[in-house]
Each structure stands twice: as C-alpha cells, then as structure tokens.
Design a protein around this motif. Structure first.
Motif, PDB file in Angstrom:
ATOM      1  N   PRO A  56       0.800  -1.231   0.000  1.00 29.89           N
ATOM      2  CA  PRO A  56       0.000   0.000   0.000  1.00 29.89           C
ATOM      3  C   PRO A  56       0.833   1.282   0.000  1.00 29.89           C
ATOM      4  CG  PRO A  56       0.067  -0.945   2.200  1.00 29.89           C
ATOM      5  CD  PRO A  56       0.838  -1.883   1.317  1.00 29.89           C
ATOM      6  N   SER A  57       2.172   1.189   0.011  1.00 31.40           N
ATOM      7  CA  SER A  57       2.972   2.388   0.301  1.00 31.40           C
ATOM      8  C   SER A  57       2.798   3.499  -0.737  1.00 31.40           C
ATOM      9  CB  SER A  57       4.448   2.023   0.474  1.00 31.40           C
ATOM     10  OG  SER A  57       4.901   1.333  -0.658  1.00 31.40           O
ATOM     11  N   SER A  58       2.727   3.132  -2.048  1.00 31.95           N
ATOM     12  CA  SER A  58       2.646   4.224  -3.029  1.00 31.95           C
ATOM     13  C   SER A  58       1.262   4.879  -3.017  1.00 31.95           C
ATOM     14  CB  SER A  58       3.025   3.734  -4.430  1.00 31.95           C
ATOM     15  OG  SER A  58       1.988   2.961  -4.953  1.00 31.95           O
ATOM     16  N   LEU A  59       0.214   4.074  -2.829  1.00 26.37           N
ATOM     17  CA  LEU A  59      -1.120   4.681  -2.705  1.00 26.37           C
ATOM     18  C   LEU A  59      -1.167   5.580  -1.468  1.00 26.37           C
ATOM     19  CD1 LEU A  59      -3.495   1.653  -3.507  1.00 26.37           C
ATOM     20  CD2 LEU A  59      -2.892   3.559  -5.030  1.00 26.37           C
ATOM     21  N   PHE A  60      -0.596   5.097  -0.368  1.00 24.24           N
ATOM     22  CA  PHE A  60      -0.623   5.865   0.882  1.00 24.24           C
ATOM     23  C   PHE A  60       0.119   7.196   0.719  1.00 24.24           C
ATOM     24  CE2 PHE A  60       1.001   6.225   5.468  1.00 24.24           C
ATOM     25  CZ  PHE A  60      -0.157   6.838   5.909  1.00 24.24           C
ATOM     26  N   ALA A  61       1.211   7.172  -0.034  1.00 21.57           N
ATOM     27  CA  ALA A  61       1.996   8.399  -0.219  1.00 21.57           C
ATOM     28  C   ALA A  61       1.170   9.502  -0.881  1.00 21.57           C
ATOM     29  CB  ALA A  61       3.251   8.102  -1.044  1.00 21.57           C
ATOM     30  N   GLY A  62       0.232   9.114  -1.740  1.00 19.16           N
ATOM     31  CA  GLY A  62      -0.557  10.118  -2.448  1.00 19.16           C
ATOM     32  C   GLY A  62      -1.808  10.572  -1.717  1.00 19.16           C
ATOM     33  N   LEU A  63      -2.112   9.904  -0.611  1.00 18.71           N
ATOM     34  CA  LEU A  63      -3.357  10.194   0.102  1.00 18.71           C
ATOM     35  C   LEU A  63      -3.177  11.456   0.949  1.00 18.71           C
ATOM     36  CD1 LEU A  63      -6.093   8.736   0.250  1.00 18.71           C
ATOM     37  CD2 LEU A  63      -5.238   7.507   2.248  1.00 18.71           C
ATOM     38  N   ARG A  64      -3.968  12.480   0.702  1.00 16.61           N
ATOM     39  CA  ARG A  64      -3.838  13.741   1.430  1.00 16.61           C
ATOM     40  C   ARG A  64      -4.881  13.863   2.549  1.00 16.61           C
ATOM     41  NH1 ARG A  64      -1.642  17.637   2.056  1.00 16.61           N
ATOM     42  NH2 ARG A  64      -3.137  19.198   1.352  1.00 16.61           N
ATOM     43  N   HIS A  65      -6.085  13.393   2.295  1.00 17.70           N
ATOM     44  CA  HIS A  65      -7.188  13.683   3.218  1.00 17.70           C
ATOM     45  C   HIS A  65      -7.882  12.398   3.660  1.00 17.70           C
ATOM     46  CE1 HIS A  65      -6.423  17.728   2.034  1.00 17.70           C
ATOM     47  NE2 HIS A  65      -6.852  17.558   0.804  1.00 17.70           N
ATOM     48  N   ALA A  66      -7.662  12.020   4.909  1.00 21.53           N
ATOM     49  CA  ALA A  66      -8.302  10.828   5.486  1.00 21.53           C
ATOM     50  C   ALA A  66      -8.187  10.932   6.994  1.00 21.53           C
ATOM     51  CB  ALA A  66      -7.616   9.555   4.986  1.00 21.53           C
ATOM     52  N   GLY A  67      -9.198  10.439   7.708  1.00 22.40           N
ATOM     53  CA  GLY A  67      -9.125  10.452   9.166  1.00 22.40           C
ATOM     54  C   GLY A  67      -8.105   9.445   9.677  1.00 22.40           C
ATOM     55  N   SER A  68      -8.261   8.189   9.243  1.00 18.61           N
ATOM     56  CA  SER A  68      -7.334   7.141   9.636  1.00 18.61           C
ATOM     57  C   SER A  68      -7.213   6.171   8.477  1.00 18.61           C
ATOM     58  CB  SER A  68      -7.846   6.422  10.896  1.00 18.61           C
ATOM     59  OG  SER A  68      -6.838   5.598  11.445  1.00 18.61           O
ATOM     60  N   VAL A  69      -6.014   5.617   8.290  1.00 15.71           N
ATOM     61  CA  VAL A  69      -5.758   4.746   7.153  1.00 15.71           C
ATOM     62  C   VAL A  69      -5.360   3.356   7.651  1.00 15.71           C
ATOM     63  CG1 VAL A  69      -4.436   4.447   5.026  1.00 15.71           C
ATOM     64  CG2 VAL A  69      -5.019   6.746   5.808  1.00 15.71           C
ATOM     65  N   PHE A  70      -5.883   2.332   6.981  1.00 17.56           N
ATOM     66  CA  PHE A  70      -5.677   0.933   7.356  1.00 17.56           C
ATOM     67  C   PHE A  70      -4.951   0.280   6.199  1.00 17.56           C
ATOM     68  CE2 PHE A  70      -9.076   2.932   9.462  1.00 17.56           C
ATOM     69  CZ  PHE A  70      -8.940   2.523  10.787  1.00 17.56           C
ATOM     70  N   LEU A  71      -3.703  -0.126   6.447  1.00 19.72           N
ATOM     71  CA  LEU A  71      -2.792  -0.486   5.377  1.00 19.72           C
ATOM     72  C   LEU A  71      -2.722  -2.000   5.183  1.00 19.72           C
ATOM     73  CD1 LEU A  71       0.008   1.991   6.515  1.00 19.72           C
ATOM     74  CD2 LEU A  71      -1.305   2.218   4.401  1.00 19.72           C
ATOM     75  N   GLY A  72      -2.919  -2.458   3.952  1.00 18.16           N
ATOM     76  CA  GLY A  72      -2.718  -3.867   3.616  1.00 18.16           C
ATOM     77  C   GLY A  72      -3.970  -4.710   3.800  1.00 18.16           C
ATOM     78  N   ARG A  73      -3.834  -5.985   3.470  1.00 16.87           N
ATOM     79  CA  ARG A  73      -5.001  -6.875   3.445  1.00 16.87           C
ATOM     80  C   ARG A  73      -5.412  -7.383   4.825  1.00 16.87           C
ATOM     81  NH1 ARG A  73      -5.056  -7.482  -1.980  1.00 16.87           N
ATOM     82  NH2 ARG A  73      -3.124  -7.996  -3.076  1.00 16.87           N
ATOM     83  N   HIS A  74      -4.511  -7.241   5.808  1.00 19.54           N
ATOM     84  CA  HIS A  74      -4.776  -7.863   7.113  1.00 19.54           C
ATOM     85  C   HIS A  74      -5.117  -6.830   8.185  1.00 19.54           C
ATOM     86  CE1 HIS A  74      -3.464 -11.766   5.586  1.00 19.54           C
ATOM     87  NE2 HIS A  74      -2.558 -11.071   4.902  1.00 19.54           N
ATOM     88  N   THR A  75      -5.582  -5.664   7.770  1.00 23.90           N
ATOM     89  CA  THR A  75      -5.898  -4.598   8.723  1.00 23.90           C
ATOM     90  C   THR A  75      -7.347  -4.162   8.566  1.00 23.90           C
ATOM     91  OG1 THR A  75      -3.605  -3.846   8.347  1.00 23.90           O
ATOM     92  CG2 THR A  75      -5.014  -2.456   9.714  1.00 23.90           C
ATOM     93  N   PRO A  76      -8.286  -4.963   9.063  1.00 23.82           N
ATOM     94  CA  PRO A  76      -9.691  -4.526   8.994  1.00 23.82           C
ATOM     95  C   PRO A  76      -9.883  -3.284   9.865  1.00 23.82           C
ATOM     96  CG  PRO A  76      -9.486  -6.428  10.428  1.00 23.82           C
ATOM     97  CD  PRO A  76      -8.142  -6.237   9.779  1.00 23.82           C
ATOM     98  N   GLU A  77     -10.737  -2.392   9.414  1.00 24.36           N
ATOM     99  CA  GLU A  77     -10.966  -1.140  10.139  1.00 24.36           C
ATOM    100  C   GLU A  77     -11.364  -1.386  11.586  1.00 24.36           C
ATOM    101  OE1 GLU A  77     -13.094   1.734  12.071  1.00 24.36           O
ATOM    102  OE2 GLU A  77     -14.236   0.157  11.031  1.00 24.36           O
ATOM    103  N   ALA A  78     -12.054  -2.481  11.864  1.00 18.72           N
ATOM    104  CA  ALA A  78     -12.570  -2.740  13.225  1.00 18.72           C
ATOM    105  C   ALA A  78     -11.458  -2.877  14.260  1.00 18.72           C
ATOM    106  CB  ALA A  78     -13.457  -3.988  13.224  1.00 18.72           C
ATOM    107  N   VAL A  79     -10.246  -3.285  13.846  1.00 21.76           N
ATOM    108  CA  VAL A  79      -9.174  -3.330  14.853  1.00 21.76           C
ATOM    109  C   VAL A  79      -8.869  -1.928  15.368  1.00 21.76           C
ATOM    110  CG1 VAL A  79      -8.099  -5.472  14.031  1.00 21.76           C
ATOM    111  CG2 VAL A  79      -7.224  -3.261  13.213  1.00 21.76           C
ATOM    112  N   GLY A  80      -9.063  -0.936  14.497  1.00 17.62           N
ATOM    113  CA  GLY A  80      -8.871   0.455  14.915  1.00 17.62           C
ATOM    114  C   GLY A  80      -9.976   0.954  15.830  1.00 17.62           C
TER     115      GLY A  80
END
Lengths: 429, 429
Positions: free
Chosen positions: A336-360
């Motif tokens: 996810p690193s290159s997509l993440f680098a371009g992301l400017r506006h988000a509250g919280s980001v969950f990176l990769g296939r093994h990070t469901p939002e619910a863990v956050g």
C-alpha cells in the motif's frame, strides 16, 4: 447501492454529487436546544431534573438518582467475564500507550537577539465526556474519550449519560472504572451539555466537552463552543475501501458492512480496478448482511448510501479518495505504500489486506473519534492535544528590547496605536 | 475604573462578578447571518455583489473590482518608507522563525505486538484569512495569520477584506506581499466567510478560515464551523498586569493603556501588592491617556472595564490570575519565575519589567492571536497546527492480527456489532 465506473460519461457529475451529498439528519433543533441551554443556565439542577423526567423517564431526587457511584463501576468491571475483561484491559493499555506518545514538548530558548521565547503545554482542569444511552453506549467510545484526557493530565474527568428509567450499561461502567472516571451523572441530551458548560448547584462546570451524541447533543455543543472547548461535531460514520482483485471478497464485504451496521446514514464505498471483483463483493455483502443481527440497519445503509466505483487503475482511486476525505480508508493491496503516499485527506488509514478497520475501533491504539463528512480536509482525530492548551511566553532584558523594540514602535505608530508605541519607547530611554 | 482590595469583605463577590462578566457585544445577528450565508451558498457571486454594494458601497463588476492584484501588493511594499519596511521585514522573519519550530513530527513505529502505528501531519489545501476594513486593518494581524499558514505548507492563501468605496490599506497590501498571499478578494462581512466556506463561481472554497472580525464575521464563522475549520471565536482584548511597587508607574500605565486603546470593550487589570503604587499608576493612566490620539477609546475602556486589585502578597495574585485566564499576562517583577510556575491559564505571558505586551503584538515571534474571554482555560493561540491535520495509520500482518484481533472480536460482540467482529474473525482463520 450506487454503482459507478470512471469511464461512464456521467461519472464526474455523479461523483461530485456523492462528494457534496450530506447524510446528516436535517432535523432543525436549534431553537429547542437554545431554550434548554438557557433554562439550565438560569435554573440549574431544577431544570435538569425537569428535562430528565420528561426525556429520560428518570426522577432525579436522591444522590443515588443523580450519580453512579465509583463502587458500582468497580463492581461492574469485576463482574465481567474474564475474556471480556482481558479484552477491555488490552484495549485500554494500547490506547494509553499510543496516546502517551502524543504528549507535546514544551519550548524554552533564547534567540540570537537575546529574546527568551517559549511555549508551555498544560492540561485543562476538567473534562466532560458525553456517553449516549441505549444501543449506542459503547465502552470503546468511553475509553477513546477518557484515556486521552487522563494521559493529558486532566484532574477531573466527568461522564454524563442518560439512564432511561435508571438503567445503565454495565460494560460502560466497567470502562469508566478502567479509565479512572471521577464522576458519572445520570443526565443526557442538550441539558447535560449545558450543565457541563455552565455548571449547576451539584455539577461543577468543566473546560472541554467531548463525545458522540444525537442531533440535540451535537447542536448544544455547537451553541456552547467558546463557553467550553469541544471536539469536532461528528456526522455519520463512513469507510472507503480501495481494493484490487486479489482480495478475498468476503473480507472486503465484511469491512463494508462493519460501517453499514452502525446506522442507516453510515456510508460504505468500495473503489476497485476489477469489475468482476466488485460483483463478487456485492454478492457477499448480500449474503453476509442477511445473517447479521444488525441486518435491518446494515441493509438500509448499504441500499441507500453504499457505493461501488470501478476505476481502470488504482492510481485513479487516490484523487477520488482525496475528494471524499473519508473518516476511514482501507488500502487493501499487497504493497500500500505508493497509494498511501498520495493520500492527502483521510481520518485514519488501514494499510494492507490484514488490517480490517474494526481493529482500529477497539484495540490498535489510535483514536477512533475521527473527522467525518469530508472534514478530514481540515480536522484530525481526537488526541491528547484536545485536552491541553499552550501558553506562549516572552522575556526581554534591556539589550533584547533595544534590538527589537524600535521595530515594534514603528509598526504601532503605523497602525495608529500610540499607547502600544509608548509602552515600548518609554522602556528604551 | 473599579478598585478592589483582597481584604475587602465584599471582595469574593466582586471578583466573581468580574470573572463571570461578559464584555462581548450582545447584538443578536444570528438570523441575519443565516440569511446571508444561505443566499451566498445558493446564488454565489450575484449575492456577493449585492451585499458588497449594500454594506461596503463598492460595485463588483470587473476583475479589478473583485480582486487586488499581486502587483499592487508588491508596489505597496516597495513604496513603504525604509524604516517601516525594515520593521515589517523583521516582524515577518521573527514570526516565521518562531512558527517554523512548531511544525509537528510524524510518527511511524512498530510495537511489541508487531503492529505498525503512526500519524502523518499534512497541511490543508487552502486557507482563507479575514482582514477587517477601516481602522482595524492591521498589517501585523495579516502577518500573524498568514505566516503560520505558509509555514504549515498551505498551497493557496486567500485574503478577504472589505474595501469600503474601493479603498484599501497600503500597509495591509504590503504585508500581504511579504507573507506571500495568493489572492485578495474585496469582500467582507458574513458574506465573505460564506464565500470562503462554500465557494462561488469566482472564488474556490477553502478548508480553514481564520482572522478577526466584527459580530457578523464571528457569527458566520460559528455557523460555518464544521463546513470549514475555524480559529477560536475572539472577543475583546484584555491584559492582566501583575506588578510589585518597584516598577516605574509610567511603564505600567502605558501597558494598561495599550490594551485600552483597542476598543471600549477591552479590559486592563492591574494586580499589585502596593496600594501607593496603584495610586501612582492610576494617576499616570489619567495623565498619559489625555495625550493619546486614541484617548476617546482608551479612556472609555479604562473607565468602564479597568480594574485595580490590591493584594497583600503577590502570591495571592496567582489564583486570581488563574480564574481570570487572561489573554495577556505581564509578570512585572524582578524574578518572575516562581509566579510563572503557578500560572495555569493564560494566552501569553510577558516576563519581567522589560517585556511590554506590545512587543508580542508585533515582533517577538509568538502569535498575537490568543484566546480571550477566559478561554485560555481550554484554548491556545493560533499556530501552525491550525493549518494542518493529522492522519493516523495502522498496519497489521497476520501475526499482529493474531495477537490483538481476538480482543477486538470480543469487544465487538459485547457491543452488539457482529459485522465488526466478522471482519476480524474471518481474517483469523
């Protein structure tokens, strides 16, 4: 559920409508709230008791009606099943560790002109936390609001929560024990926010009010902003999942439904570069949602606010994500690193296939109180800083004043403020 | 001017009245502002032109009516007398240096459970700065608002300012040039705030709006809070001087008058342990104020809102100062360190006898946009952080999910959110 493709001729129009769409309920409660706030301000506990009887069917007479005792919270904590208590402990420990690193450093230095400058951070004296009643009384929300305040060093931590018919949620009480809440008052709605802001005979006023609530609570916070500090006014929850076709469609469907089950106004959006994968996810959403105890809510949210967008390449997803400025963004790709680098506006980001939002939501550590409704363009999640304030300071000796004072005199005179100029020039003689 | 002594029997009552007193103007403009905001939202530039003609007697027809060109700002800057230009340069350099140190650090680490966690700070895309027209158009305010935005990395910096009859203040234009403002629009009032928040045909919307303004501007910011980010709603300016009897009474009188000359609602308070010194200061305030070009304002403020409090020892001043939570606090004693250590609530503190508050208004470096009206209990001065936002991020691999995922499942189930639980448990298989 709305399905869009970036190659559709009408895509830009439809996407702009999506970005500009408001999902907030349009109930106008402004006048009602103004009346409640003013009445609590003038009549204090009497007004609180009247509103609580009317709205919560709860009589505030004795101390035991007004407050939940710390012993009741301890008993609730100790009465939990061990696995659940361990889970709550783990969540509290991880939230505390993450927030402890947010504590800001003071500054104190003397610059080249001999001017001593600095900034000192201190906690507010008291914080009030709103905890909704009924279904939306989440122990995780209590931890996410109370622990940053405690880490900030706030001495007095006050919870207000409506207890319809005197009923309170034992999990919430357990969380209050764990977080070290000092007072719990059995009041809710706009009247509770007004009591926290102005104080009453029984309830001492606080300095900052945070926590989620219904339209009345949100409007009361808005109206009292400035009398107390508040966290961001929150709207319905939302998730944006950016996923390639190599994901398990069941996992992605579950992630979309984890937002949808919160509220019919919640919004789940999938952006993928694989139209066949989108079909699979849609299918799994239907299958899974039918089996949920929360299916009525989840299905309504997905039907009314769900969106699937098919793009040609995932790089195209990033400008769309920046326009959406979503509360939660999952980047479900191998790297996810290159997509993440371009992301400017988000509250919280969950990176990769093994990070469901619910863990956050529960145990990862970062705060789950996040900007909604495109507010990630300018706002941040709740943090220790929301419970602290910074005092700047300046110290000059005669040499430093000689170095920078004349410029202050020149500017004060140019602005037509002669007493400003005098206060400096007298000391230069 | 009100004079109190801590040994008076009625002191506590009088002091409480002082702390609770509101000096905000009580004009109710809420409905007017709501109408203006809604009209600008729906009708854009047409509504802006109508309101600007009505309120500012300025016709918005050609581009030259709408905007002040960058060349005009450069010309204004180059046309300044050299000493004034140097003073503005020094102010800009020192403000920039102080605020550059406020830039927050990102975080990115992997904890003991194998969970990658972090936070990334980024600037907002665009900021709008309100600059009042007429007498209150201060170049120092423009620098104090624009430079932190620029240091934060904001790409688009927009000024709105009413130009009554098309007139603008050359010092403000010079400051705009120096701060690198990108656009200046000749609009003001609630209509300008609405244009910044929603955007119009000509004006692209911004993400954060800061800057001082009248009651209409403040109410528009309050109503649009959440549509855009805003800085704290500001009330009248105030200073609290804590001084022993060894000060030059003329210096302290000048400091009190430097706040009083801002506005009749400004407030200047002296706390001293020397009643004879208080008499001397009172005398010098009268003498000096009679000679000020700003005497009408300064004398009205001192008469209506000025306060002198005599205490037995200066240690008694600190609890009083914490209750007042003043915007500016001077500690005019030989060694201010022990008083400063006890001060919990203040916007900015000026240490020692040679630090008049006015150096902080112009050239010291820290921001002069500070919390007023007792808001220093919970709010901070304007900073680089007001123009940035933080995105948290989380990354788990299968091992990390195995470590913390089961606790998330337990909590989600306890909260009655099965799709949350599913999104984790599916990935644990």
């Amino acid at each position: 559920m709305q399905r869009l493709s970036i190659t559709d001729p009408g895509f830009e129009t439809a996407f702009t409508r999506l970005v500009d769409g408001r999902r907030e309920s349009d109930i106008t409660v402004s006048q009602d709230v103004a009346t409640i706030v003013e009445r609590v301000r003038r009549r204090g506990d009497t007004a609180l008791a009247e509103y609580t009887r009317r709205f919560d069917k709860h009589d505030l007479v004795d101390d035991a009606d007004w407050c939940i005792a710390p012993e009741a919270c301890r008993a609730a904590y100790e009465g939990l099943d061990a696995p659940l208590r361990d889970a709550l402990d783990l969540a509290a420990q991880r939230i505390e560790a993450y927030h402890r690193d947010q504590l800001p450093a003071d500054r104190d230095f003397t610059d080249g002109a001999g001017v001593r400058l600095g900034a000192r951070w201190q906690p507010v004296d008291a914080a009030g936390l709103y905890v909704p009643g009924g279904r939306a009384a989440y122990p995780s929300s209590l931890l996410m609001n109370a622990i940053p305040a405690r880490v900030a060093g706030v001495e007095r931590l006050v919870v207000v929560t409506p207890t319809r018919g005197g009923e309170s949620n034992p999990l919430v009480l357990a969380a209050a024990h764990l977080a070290g809440v000092d007072e719990i008052w059995c009041i809710g709605g706009a009247q509770a926010i007004a009591a926290l802001a102005y104080g009453t005979e029984r309830i001492a006023r606080v300095d900052v009010v945070t926590g989620p609530g219904n339209a009345w609570v949100a409007e009361a916070k808005r109206q009292l902003y400035g009398v107390v500090g508040i966290d961001m006014v929150a709207g319905p929850s939302e998730i944006l999942v950016i996923a390639d076709g190599d994901n398990d469609p069941d996992w992605i469907a579950a992630d979309l439904l984890s937002q949808a089950e919160h509220d019919p106004t919640s919004q789940s959006i999938l952006i993928t570069d694989d139209a066949a994968f989108a079909n699979q996810v849609e299918d799994r959403v239907d299958t899974q949602s039918a089996q949920l105890a929360t299916r009525t809510t989840a299905q309504a949210s997905w039907r009314d606010n769900g969106v699937m967008i098919v793009v040609e390449t995932l790089d195209q997803a990033i400008p769309l994500a920046n326009r959406l400025a979503a509360e939660h963004v999952e980047l479900a790709v191998a790297d996810p690193s290159s997509l993440f680098a371009g992301l400017r506006h988000a509250g919280s980001v969950f990176l990769g296939r093994h990070t469901p939002e619910a863990v956050g939501d529960y145990v990862a550590g970062p705060n789950h109180v996040l900007p909604t409704g495109r507010r990630a363009r300018f706002a941040s999640g709740l943090s220790v800083l929301d419970f602290m304030k910074r005092t700047s300071f300046i110290e000059l000796d005669p040499g430093a004043l000689a170095a920078i004072g004349p410029a202050a005199v020149a500017l004060a005179e140019a602005e037509g403020l002669p007493a400003h100029a005098n206060s400096v020039s007298m000391r230069l003689k």
